[in-house]
Scaffold this active site. Structure first.
Site, PDB file in Angstrom:
ATOM      1  NE  ARG A  16      -3.796  -0.026   2.384  1.00 50.90           N
ATOM      2  CZ  ARG A  16      -4.949  -0.008   1.705  1.00 50.90           C
ATOM      3  NH1 ARG A  16      -5.307  -1.039   0.967  1.00 50.90           N
ATOM      4  NH2 ARG A  16      -5.736   1.037   1.756  1.00 50.90           N
ATOM      5  CB  CYS A  80      -9.212  -8.756 -12.528  1.00 47.16           C
ATOM      6  SG  CYS A  80     -10.487  -8.253 -11.386  1.00 47.16           S
ATOM      7  NE  ARG A 187     -13.265  -8.063   9.084  1.00 45.97           N
ATOM      8  CZ  ARG A 187     -13.813  -7.087   8.350  1.00 45.97           C
ATOM      9  NH1 ARG A 187     -15.101  -6.880   8.386  1.00 45.97           N
ATOM     10  NH2 ARG A 187     -13.042  -6.330   7.603  1.00 45.97           N
ATOM     11  CB  CYS A 198     -11.628 -11.941   0.387  1.00 44.25           C
ATOM     12  SG  CYS A 198     -13.241 -12.659   0.723  1.00 44.25           S
ATOM     13  CB  CYS A 199      -7.563 -10.858  -3.348  1.00 46.12           C
ATOM     14  SG  CYS A 199      -8.846 -10.014  -4.281  1.00 46.12           S
TER      15      CYS A 199
END
Lengths: 375, 141
Positions: A16, A80, A187, A198-199
């Site tokens: 990030r 994507c 979660r 999940c990515c």
């Protein structure tokens, strides 16, 4: 028809980087790829860029930083699949003799959106109603589990494998391994998919140089198949992936090989269920057999056909526009025998990207490349 | 009416999902509208200006989708799309040969294969963000 070769590959560590720009993310990946190919500014006939959210003309913006102006610059958006489709277009142009050498870059900066699910097209009716990408894959997971008798632990096993691979990949965004219990206890995002299935959201860039000549290295990488298609609209069996089945069939025919010849696969594991569906759609095993294939170890790093050895989208990260070329960079490294990744150096590797949740379609796009070590 | 009042009156207090693709028939029923092609017979939702199967532009007529539909798959969403409070449920529902993706009014007691009908409902709330459309409800409730 000319052959096309991947002669250079480069990729930044995914993560990030909210203070960066598209251009700053792309620059080191492009320079690494160009250096790897031994290419100078005069050698590059065209620049192709796959990107989704970076605004207008990213190919031109990146090309300006590299002095690659005054030549074709092509911007490609297919969610994507963006940079995989950009590579496909470059390969087509090289095969047709329109270009000798092209730079293909994929780049994305999702950190500017904060976290959470992707900002999809608000004008799309499904999106307006609250349909998220995890929800679409969650419904596929529900259908697959019901049809095949697979269980939640089989989904978790995908995340365990790929997150374990990511822990060993210095360029992966998510480098923490996870156990089945940790995956299942994370979660719920959309039932049955959990957070670790999940990515995540992040930034990245990857680039390759494609050329009609084999390039300087001792083990040239030839593009033996390059196939792209959109999906179809209608009722699909949600426990199968007909778009990938169809594109893969064309790719295997083009390359003159079958799934048993593959020694490495990078596939579109945006969500854990996707890896199981794509094992079957790519012909790595039969319908309903994906959990057993995974359990057998055949798709592990030291297996017969390692899948997502760098962590895949789940762990390497999935900055949309960067993913297609990032898969190709890793496949090139597998074929060249980069130390410390795969136990065996493959002769053929396959990369596979789908893309896009859009009303009516199974997927908006799918691109498959098969790369082979030239003799 | 002053200028501000006129401006306020000109802005509808809510938006409508796919206007022209459905109409309310009482408070408990939403008729979903499709286009039937008179040339090739294809049924298209939402209504289309041209048949995507054969490109016919003139011989098209409006036809309601047959209800109830059948739930093909559903999922309870815990990390929501922006502006919708979680949890909520989304579903694929087949109306004859047409598959729609949408929201379930409730997922309690819902199973794959259940018949559902479309009922008028609010999909999003909030000042300036209200979206009205339809929700899927288990048939017979």
């Amino acid at each position: 028809m000319n052959d096309a070769y991947v002669t250079g590959a480069g990729m930044i560590g995914f993560g990030r980087f909210p203070d960066a720009t598209i251009e700053r993310l792309a620059l080191p990946a492009c320079l690494d790829a160009l250096t790897d190919a031994g290419a100078g500014p005069a050698d590059v006939d065209a620049v192709y860029c796959g990107n989704v959210y970076g605004g207008m003309l990213p190919a031109q913006r990146i090309a300006a930083q590299l002095g690659l102006t005054g030549r074709p610059a092509c911007n490609v958006e297919a969610a994507c699949s963006s940079s995989a489709l950009a590579l496909h277009l470059a390969v087509q142009a090289i095969r047709a003799g329109q270009l000798a050498t092209a730079l293909v870059v994929g780049v994305e900066q999702l950190s500017v959106f904060g976290g959470g699910t992707l900002p999809l097209n608000a004008a799309d009716p499904d999106v307006a109603q609250g349909v998220t990408m995890p929800a679409v894959y969650a419904m596929r997971a529900q259908a697959y589990l019901a049809a095949t008798g697979a269980c939640a632990g089989d989904l978790a096993a995908v995340a365990v494998k790929n997150r374990g691979n990511g822990a060993l990949n210095p360029r992966a965004q998510f480098r923490k391994p996870a156990t089945v219990d940790e995956v299942l206890a994370s979660r719920l995002i959309a039932d049955p998919l959990t957070l670790l299935e999940c990515c995540g959201s992040g930034d990245g860039a990857a680039a390759v140089v494609v050329s009609r000549w084999p390039g300087p290295g001792p083990r040239p990488v030839r593009v033996t198949a390059s196939v792209a298609s959109s999906g179809t609209v209608g009722r699909h069996d949600l426990s199968r992936e007909p778009l990938t089945e169809r594109v893969a069939a064309v790719a295997y025919r083009e390359a003159g090989i079958g799934p048993a010849d593959l020694g490495a696969v990078e596939l579109h594991d945006a969500f854990a269920i996707a890896e199981l569906l794509y094992y079957e759609a790519l012909g790595l095993c039969g319908y309903g057999e994906a959990p057993a294939l995974l359990r057998s170890g055949a798709t592990s790093r030291d297996g017969r056909c390692p899948v997502n050895a760098g962590g895949g989208l789940l762990a390497r990260g999935h900055p949309l526009g960067a993913t297609g070329v990032a898969q190709v960079v890793e496949a090139v490294e597998h074929l060249r025998g980069a130390p410390g990744v795969l136990a065996r150096r493959p002769d053929h590797a396959l990369t596979h990207c789908t893309g896009g949740g859009i009303t009516g379609y199974d997927h908006a796009a799918c691109s498959i490349h098969i790369l082979s070590a030239a003799a | 009416m002053n200028q501000a009042d006129r401006a306020a009156a000109a802005v509808p207090p809510y938006t409508v999902l796919l206007p022209g693709a459905w109409r309310q028939d009482g408070s408990q029923h939403a008729v979903l509208l499709a286009t039937r092609c008179g040339r090739c017979g294809a049924l298209t939702f939402p209504p289309a200006a041209a048949c995507p199967a054969c490109w016919e532009r003139r011989d098209l007529r409006e036809e309601p989708l047959p209800q109830p539909g059948v739930v093909a798959a559903f999922s309870v969403v815990h990390v929501p799309a922006p502006g919708i409070p979680a949890p909520y449920a989304v579903a694929y529902v087949d109306f004859g040969g047409v598959r729609l993706c949408g929201r379930l009014e409730s997922w309690h007691g819902i199973a794959v294969g259940d018949p559902v009908t479309a009922v008028p409902g609010t999909l999003r709330t909030g000042p300036g963000a209200e979206l009205r459309g339809w929700l899927f409800r288990k048939a017979g409730l």
